[in-house]
Design a protein around this motif. Structure first.
Motif, mmCIF file in Angstrom:
data_model
loop_
_atom_site.group_PDB
_atom_site.id
_atom_site.type_symbol
_atom_site.label_atom_id
_atom_site.label_comp_id
_atom_site.label_asym_id
_atom_site.label_seq_id
_atom_site.Cartn_x
_atom_site.Cartn_y
_atom_site.Cartn_z
ATOM 1 N N UNK A 275 0.819 -1.216 0.000
ATOM 2 C CA UNK A 275 0.000 0.000 0.000
ATOM 3 C C UNK A 275 0.854 1.267 0.000
ATOM 4 N N UNK A 276 2.044 1.188 0.578
ATOM 5 C CA UNK A 276 2.909 2.366 0.679
ATOM 6 C C UNK A 276 3.817 2.538 -0.541
ATOM 7 N N UNK A 277 3.756 1.610 -1.489
ATOM 8 C CA UNK A 277 4.679 1.640 -2.627
ATOM 9 C C UNK A 277 3.930 1.800 -3.941
ATOM 10 N N UNK A 278 4.684 2.099 -4.971
ATOM 11 C CA UNK A 278 4.166 2.153 -6.336
ATOM 12 C C UNK A 278 4.479 0.827 -7.016
ATOM 13 N N UNK A 279 3.625 0.417 -7.934
ATOM 14 C CA UNK A 279 3.888 -0.822 -8.661
ATOM 15 C C UNK A 279 5.171 -0.748 -9.487
ATOM 16 N N UNK A 280 5.639 0.456 -9.755
ATOM 17 C CA UNK A 280 6.871 0.631 -10.520
ATOM 18 C C UNK A 280 8.114 0.729 -9.639
ATOM 19 N N UNK A 281 7.952 0.729 -8.318
ATOM 20 C CA UNK A 281 9.109 0.749 -7.416
ATOM 21 C C UNK A 281 9.931 -0.517 -7.608
ATOM 22 N N UNK A 282 11.240 -0.374 -7.544
ATOM 23 C CA UNK A 282 12.160 -1.485 -7.786
ATOM 24 C C UNK A 282 12.770 -1.930 -6.461
ATOM 25 N N UNK A 283 12.900 -3.253 -6.315
ATOM 26 C CA UNK A 283 13.511 -3.813 -5.118
ATOM 27 C C UNK A 283 14.984 -3.440 -5.031
ATOM 28 N N UNK A 284 15.512 -3.563 -3.822
ATOM 29 C CA UNK A 284 16.900 -3.163 -3.609
ATOM 30 C C UNK A 284 17.683 -4.205 -2.825
ATOM 31 N N UNK A 285 17.354 -5.477 -2.959
ATOM 32 C CA UNK A 285 18.056 -6.507 -2.196
ATOM 33 C C UNK A 285 19.086 -7.176 -3.107
ATOM 34 N N UNK A 286 20.377 -6.925 -2.864
ATOM 35 C CA UNK A 286 21.415 -7.474 -3.741
ATOM 36 C C UNK A 286 21.610 -8.982 -3.601
ATOM 37 N N UNK A 287 21.095 -9.574 -2.542
ATOM 38 C CA UNK A 287 21.293 -10.997 -2.308
ATOM 39 C C UNK A 287 20.340 -11.903 -3.066
ATOM 40 N N UNK A 288 19.347 -11.349 -3.744
ATOM 41 C CA UNK A 288 18.375 -12.143 -4.480
ATOM 42 C C UNK A 288 18.435 -11.783 -5.959
ATOM 43 N N UNK A 289 18.369 -12.801 -6.793
ATOM 44 C CA UNK A 289 18.422 -12.587 -8.245
ATOM 45 C C UNK A 289 17.310 -11.654 -8.712
ATOM 46 N N UNK A 290 16.124 -11.784 -8.134
ATOM 47 C CA UNK A 290 14.996 -10.942 -8.533
ATOM 48 C C UNK A 290 14.893 -9.687 -7.670
ATOM 49 N N UNK A 291 15.920 -9.388 -6.909
ATOM 50 C CA UNK A 291 15.899 -8.233 -6.014
ATOM 51 C C UNK A 291 15.757 -6.907 -6.732
ATOM 52 N N UNK A 292 16.090 -6.859 -8.022
ATOM 53 C CA UNK A 292 15.963 -5.623 -8.784
ATOM 54 C C UNK A 292 14.674 -5.525 -9.576
ATOM 55 N N UNK A 293 13.737 -6.435 -9.339
ATOM 56 C CA UNK A 293 12.460 -6.416 -10.065
ATOM 57 C C UNK A 293 11.543 -5.353 -9.476
ATOM 58 N N UNK A 294 10.566 -4.929 -10.282
ATOM 59 C CA UNK A 294 9.618 -3.955 -9.744
ATOM 60 C C UNK A 294 8.512 -4.672 -8.964
#
Length: 68
Positions: free
Chosen positions: A16-35
């Motif tokens: 609820x606090x994020x936008x669907x276009x916000x990108x993840x920032x976890x470098x330890x996961x392959x999909x961490x950079x997904x929106x």
């Protein structure tokens, strides 16, 4: 169930606090950079897949079919 419900509430607040276009920032996961949009669709896919697996196991155990 209480822990599951607490985690659902936490996830709902994050979404609820994020936008669907916000990108993840976890470098330890392959999909961490997904929106967030991709992450939510992936969760829906995984939930459906595992629910299907559970249904197959149930059918094997009780020898009945689901809706179809």
């Amino acid at each position: 169930m209480a822990e599951y419900e607490a985690q659902c509430a936490r996830s709902n607040a994050i979404v609820a606090a994020a936008s669907l276009d916000d990108v993840g920032r976890h470098p330890g996961f392959r999909s961490g950079g997904a929106n967030l949009r991709w992450m939510l669709i992936h969760l829906i896919e995984e939930t459906g897949r595992h629910a299907g697996h559970a249904d197959i196991v149930r059918e094997l155990l009780d020898r009945t079919k689901g809706y179809y």
